[in-house]
Enzyme design. Structure first.
Site, PDB file in Angstrom:
ATOM      1  N   LYS A  65       0.863  -1.185   0.000  1.00  0.00           N
ATOM      2  CA  LYS A  65       0.000   0.000   0.000  1.00  0.00           C
ATOM      3  C   LYS A  65       0.898   1.233   0.000  1.00  0.00           C
ATOM      4  O   LYS A  65       1.911   1.279   0.717  1.00  0.00           O
ATOM      5  CB  LYS A  65      -0.897  -0.023   1.239  1.00  0.00           C
ATOM      6  CG  LYS A  65      -1.991   1.046   1.247  1.00  0.00           C
ATOM      7  CD  LYS A  65      -2.910   0.872   2.469  1.00  0.00           C
ATOM      8  CE  LYS A  65      -4.059   1.853   2.483  1.00  0.00           C
ATOM      9  NZ  LYS A  65      -4.963   1.652   3.651  1.00  0.00           N
ATOM     10  N   SER A  75      -9.837   1.545   2.399  1.00  0.00           N
ATOM     11  CA  SER A  75      -8.968   2.344   1.580  1.00  0.00           C
ATOM     12  C   SER A  75      -7.861   1.556   0.880  1.00  0.00           C
ATOM     13  O   SER A  75      -7.255   2.053  -0.070  1.00  0.00           O
ATOM     14  CB  SER A  75      -8.300   3.413   2.447  1.00  0.00           C
ATOM     15  OG  SER A  75      -7.456   2.811   3.413  1.00  0.00           O
ATOM     16  N   SER A  94     -10.118  -0.781   6.664  1.00  0.00           N
ATOM     17  CA  SER A  94      -9.494  -0.578   5.355  1.00  0.00           C
ATOM     18  C   SER A  94      -8.747  -1.768   4.798  1.00  0.00           C
ATOM     19  O   SER A  94      -8.290  -1.730   3.664  1.00  0.00           O
ATOM     20  CB  SER A  94      -8.553   0.625   5.399  1.00  0.00           C
ATOM     21  OG  SER A  94      -9.287   1.821   5.300  1.00  0.00           O
TER      22      SER A  94
END
Ligand SMILES: [Mg+2]
Ligand SMILES: [Zn+2]
Lengths: 479, 478, 100
Positions: free
Chosen positions: B75, B150, B174
């Site tokens: 990420k 996310s 997330s």
């Protein structure tokens, strides 16, 4: 009161001090880059110091320990504590928040005793991180106003500070100076900081208000940018008078932060507190609470050296001078009191030793090199009447120059044999005969004449005569 | 497809080449990345060099480590030394961290190969990856739909076969929500289980890093590498964690599985139905189903949307145009701050900074932030009570399967409801994971969330493995 | 329009947060923040007087580091990534108007 604080009428000043000291650690409060003053800009930086994304603070054990030393030296209670974020934007504040202690500081409720015994309360002494340093380009005299840009160095950012907040117990500029001087002595003694105001490792803000006895304290102003003990006194005095003038002119003191200008000797408005700071304090989620164990506190306390106040009291007790006498203050400040006491332990006279050390080692921090036993021997010659004060001083000078020696031998070599009583009496009688005028005046009770007669005997004896003995003989002859 | 452990073992023995594994991933990326947009940055050259050095090490008789030759997508809020880390925000565009996050160091040391940095909702604020400054990520299972968020890019990368596994971060769901929407396994460990050092902070007291994998066993392998104490993170738990890989084989015989009888409503019927099937499956596998109450569960969203923005407002104050990232020039520093932050942050980030600043500001702290912290305590305590009677709890990971782009419109609250089942766990600091468990509407995957008490990851993994077996193995739906 | 937050509040918060918002953005933000704060009515009814605030999920205490120096980041590398630098330092426009 006005006689003490120099203020007009019955006005009295009320002062509390906030002193920031940089701790003498190897690294920063929350990261491992060096805590060092005076190096090339931005050469002690790391992700935490720069507030880089993802960087996390980890608390420095040694900083905590030094803060505990300060707390214990100020008789504070050391308590479980937490860290908060104080949020505000400023380019020298990398994360846009300062990690500080808020409602649960490490040290609370202590006090500091001034040399004259006046007790000043300590509200708290908490840990926090320092900011970076801005240099303003193009403004007159490096000032922020009118500058075209500023340059930031983050070497100082994250350096551990302890903020020591006094209670508003200070009542004069002189007391404020004494407080800072004594605090500095304590900080140096416990090894917490080098506490140099000139280098900024000790910085002082003053909260000043005025009132008349029996009435509540007035509105206070905070004075910043005070860079020496001397300007602290000046700034406080100026500010108190400014506030009195305002009130006497029927105006109001506005709570605000003011800046001391050393150049014009005035304080200036920095910002008004009323619309100002909303720091949005909240508990720092990247750190966990700190709760020093009783054992840890005990160990830190056990390792503390004797503090300046106690050392002065000890010296005073041994020598008979007052604890706040100049000799006691000076010798303890120079760290020579142990030596004076060692002279006593070696059989010497500590009171004489105190005077000698104060005078012979006037350099700040000069370490006595004469073995305590040698100085002890000298003081014994003095108290035994074998040497006059003047002679002793000369012998001491030789001892210091040679790093020690046999005082009696030096005295002999200099021809300082004590005069026998018969010889002294003969010399006194000769002077009386030669100085008939002075003798007559002395007999008539004119004090000044005595000095002339004693002086003449001293001269005749080449300084070997003991002044006290001469005076006694003269008085005996007068009858 | 072989599991991570076996694949790494093959690389370590020299029977499989890391270079070949990588090329398969790069081929998948070449084929579909233009459409999916899982990555902000693909590191093909660097990855090839890394793979070559791993193969060379094996050839030389060295052991590259337990993740040898396994590809990982990170990420883009995990710091990578010398490699752009953007948080999908314009304010950090072009910034190259001078250091690696602890998890990145551990992955490198274990022989993993970084294939790229994945897309996310800006600063991890969102549940659909639509809030990225660089455009949305598409769900590989249905490109007309969101991958969740996310960590949408990380979930999509694993679902699309772009990498063997990936890492995300979970502040309010997330990892678990996008895992559910993309049909992969996603784990948020106990707060403090994985070091946050080098994770760009959103809400520091809630953020945790965790893996996306195709199977529960794979997630255990990754967590065994990235978990464990880190002195660079003061909130890192010092106790040594037992290996999760070992827990997997224990089954669920005797495990007490809790059904939260007062769980907030709002799950779509297809999802609710799968949850019932999940309870049945665990009962059939030998677990005991017990009813528990977590009354404060329902206040999770409210507390979260004050606490997370409050911390974020402070964490994101450092993006001021002084030291790194974007600066919009202005005649004075204060104006520069406002202009830089105005231009650099997207709407959702600004909204949360505003909300958080307000919640902390003078006069409102007690009414909002202070109160939210007390609600957080209630939630934590309610969970703790439930865990006296149950080893794990099951809920949906997401109220719905993957939804179409724009479905939540302009209403921030509608988007926030995506995390209604995941948020309370972050507040409590407990572990949670999403495991694929069949399909719901339109044949899209449903994720079941398994929750457990502090450091009870072993029980959580046992239950998740049993669900995976009941669903018919890796991926469940496939 | 929410009773929980006014446009003036929003403007003040934007100043505190150093977010330059246009008048139209202030209006929109006021409505959105008001909506979120309305949601907070949920917990208004709870009796929280006796509840301890929870700030950290895992109870740790005294996490400390030894006072040992590690090398600094390279200044040239760091300043190269800065928006503006001069003379070994970070450069910013004049520092004024930072009071509120
Ligand atoms: Mg202060
Ligand atoms: Zn301070």
């Amino acid at each position: 009161m006005s006689a003490i604080d120099g203020l007009p009428g019955d006005w009295q000043m009320v002062v509390g001090l906030e002193v920031h000291v940089e701790l003498a650690t190897a690294t920063k409060l929350f990261s491992a880059s060096a805590n060092r003053f005076g190096d090339e800009p931005n050469t002690h930086i790391d992700p935490v110091t720069l507030g880089l994304p993802g960087a996390l603070p980890v608390l420095n054990r040694q900083a905590v320990e030094l803060a505990m030393r300060i707390g214990l030296a100020l008789d504070c209670t050391i308590q479980p504590c937490t860290f908060h974020r104080k949020n505000y934007f400023y380019p020298d504040m990398p994360k846009a928040y300062q990690i500080s202690q808020y409602d649960q500081p490490l040290n609370v409720d202590g006090h500091l005793d001034l040399p004259d015994g006046t007790r000043i309360g300590i509200e708290r002494a908490h840990l926090e991180e320092d900011t970076g340093k801005s240099t303003h380009l193009g403004g007159a005299g490096g000032r922020i106003h009118g500058s075209e840009a500023s340059l930031i160095d983050f070497n100082r950012a994250g350096v551990p500070l302890v903020e020591i907040v006094s209670r508003p117990d200070i009542r004069s500029a002189e007391q404020a100076r004494q407080y800072v001087t004594e605090l500095r002595a304590i900080l140096v003694a416990v090894g917490a900081s080098d506490a140099k105001m000139e280098e900024g490792s000790m910085r002082c803000d003053a909260n000043v208000s005025v009132h008349r006895p029996g009435t509540p304290f007035g509105t206070r102003c905070e004075i910043k940018n005070v860079n020496s003990v001397r300007s602290l006194g000046r700034a406080i005095e100026y500010e108190a008078r400014r506030q009195i003038d305002l009130i006497e002119a029927g105006e109001r003191v506005v709570q605000q932060t003011r800046h001391w200008d050393e150049g014009d000797g005035r304080t200036h408005t920095l910002r008004s507190k009323e619309d100002a700071d909303d720091y949005r304090y909240f508990l720092e989620p990247d750190l966990v609470p700190l709760a020093p164990s009783a054992e840890w506190i005990q160990a830190v306390g056990d390792a503390l050296p004797m503090l300046p106040g106690a050392r002065r009291a000890r010296l005073a007790g041994a020598t008979g001078v007052a604890a706040d006498s100049e000799a006691a203050m000076v010798v303890v400040e120079r760290g020579q009191d142990d030596y004076v006491l060692a002279v006593g332990a070696a059989g010497g006279d500590v009171a004489r030793a105190l005077v000698h050390v104060k005078e012979a080692y006037a350099d700040q921090g000069a370490t006595p090199t004469v073995p305590a036993a040698d100085l002890a021997a000298l003081t014994v010659l003095e108290t035994g009447g074998q040497l006059t004060a003047t002679q002793a001083k000369a012998v001491l000078a030789d001892l210091v120059a040679n790093g020690g020696g046999d005082a009696a031998a030096i005295a002999r070599a200099r021809g300082f044999e004590a005069m026998d009583t018969g010889a002294l009496e003969a010399m006194v009688d000769r002077v009386i005969a030669e100085q008939a005028d002075a003798w007559a005046k002395f007999c008539a009770g004119e004090g000044k004449a005595m000095g002339a007669l004693v002086g003449a005997v001293m001269k005749a004896s080449h300084g070997k005569a003991d002044g006290k003995a001469v005076t006694a003989l003269l008085q005996a002859r007068r009858g | 497809m072989a599991g991570l452990r076996d694949t790494a073992a093959a690389v370590r023995q020299g029977s499989t080449r890391a270079a070949d594994l990588l090329e398969a991933n790069l081929a998948a990326i070449a084929e579909r990345e233009a459409e999916i947009h899982a990555f902000n940055l693909v590191l093909a050259d660097e990855a090839r060099a890394q793979a070559a050095s791993i193969d060379a090490a094996v050839a030389a008789g060295d052991d590259p480590g337990p993740l040898a030759g396994l590809t990982v997508a990170l990420k883009d809020n995990l710091c990578t030394r010398g490699i752009a880390t953007t948080c999908s925000s314009k304010i950090l565009e072009g910034w190259r961290p001078p250091y690696d996050a602890t998890v990145v160091t551990r992955l490198r040391q274990a022989g993993a190969i970084i294939v790229g940095k994945t897309n996310l909702d800006e600063f991890a604020m969102g549940s659909s990856t639509e809030n990225s400054a660089f455009g949305p990520t598409r769900n590989p299972l249905d490109p007309s739909r969101v991958p969740g968020g996310s960590s949408g890019g990380s979930a999509a990368a694993v679902a699309a076969g772009f990498s063997a596994f990936s890492l995300g971060s979970d502040t309010g769901g997330s990892i678990r929500q996008p895992a559910a929407l993309c049909g992969v396994v996603g784990v948020k460990p106990t707060y403090g289980y994985v070091s946050r050092s080098g994770l760009v902070a959103f809400a520091s007291s809630l953020d945790q890093i965790g893996p996306f994998t195709r199977t529960v066993a794979d997630a255990a392998v990754v967590l065994d590498v990235i978990g464990g104490h880190d002195p660079a993170d003061s909130t890192s738990i010092p106790e040594v964690h037992p290996s999760l890989a070992v827990a997997l084989d224990q089954g669920v015989e005797g495990l007490r599985v809790g059904r939260i009888t007062d769980l907030p409503e709002g799950a779509d019927p297809d999802v609710a139905e799968r949850l019932e099937v999940a309870f049945d499956a665990l009962r059939a596998a030998g677990a005991t189903i017990v009813d528990v109450q977590v009354p404060a569960f329902t206040f999770g969203l409210t507390a979260y949307y004050l606490i997370a923005p409050a911390e974020a407002s402070s964490n994101l104050a450092r993006y001021d145009g002084v030291r790194y990232g974007l600066r919009v020039d202005a005649p004075d520093t204060n104006t520069m701050y406002g202009a830089t932050r105005e231009a650099g942050f997207g709407d959702e980030v600004k909204r949360r900074i505003m909300l958080g600043t307000y919640a902390l500001s003078a006069g409102y702290y007690d009414a909002y932030y202070g109160k939210a912290l007390k609600v957080r305590r209630l939630i934590h305590d309610d969970f703790e009570r439930a865990y006296r009677n149950a080893d794990v709890l099951l809920t949906p990971a997401s109220p719905s399967v993957a939804f179409p782009f724009g479905a939540k419109g302009d209403n921030p609250l509608a988007m926030y409801l995506c995390d209604v089942y995941t948020i309370p766990t972050n507040l409590a600091g407990h572990p949670g994971m999403s495991v694929p468990f069949g399909t719901g509407a339109d044949g899209l995957p449903v994720g079941i969330q398994v929750l457990a008490g502090t450091l009870n990851e072993p029980a959580m993994f046992r239950a998740a493995a049993a669900l995976e077996r009941a669903a018919g193995g890796a991926g469940g739906a496939s | 329009m929410s009773e929980r937050i006014s446009e003036a509040d929003v403007a003040k918060v934007a100043r505190l947060a150093r977010l330059h918002l246009t008048g139209e953005e202030v209006q929109r933000m006021t409505a959105q923040l008001g909506g979120m704060l309305e949601h907070f009515a949920d917990v208004d009814a709870l009796d929280l007087a006796e509840v301890e605030p929870m700030t950290q999920p895992y109870p740790l205490v005294n996490v400390l580091r030894d006072d040992v120096v590690a090398p600094s980041l390279d200044r040239a590398e760091v300043l190269a990534a800065a928006p503006s630098a001069e003379d070994g330092r970070f450069r910013v426009p004049p520092i004024i108007g930072l009071e509120g």
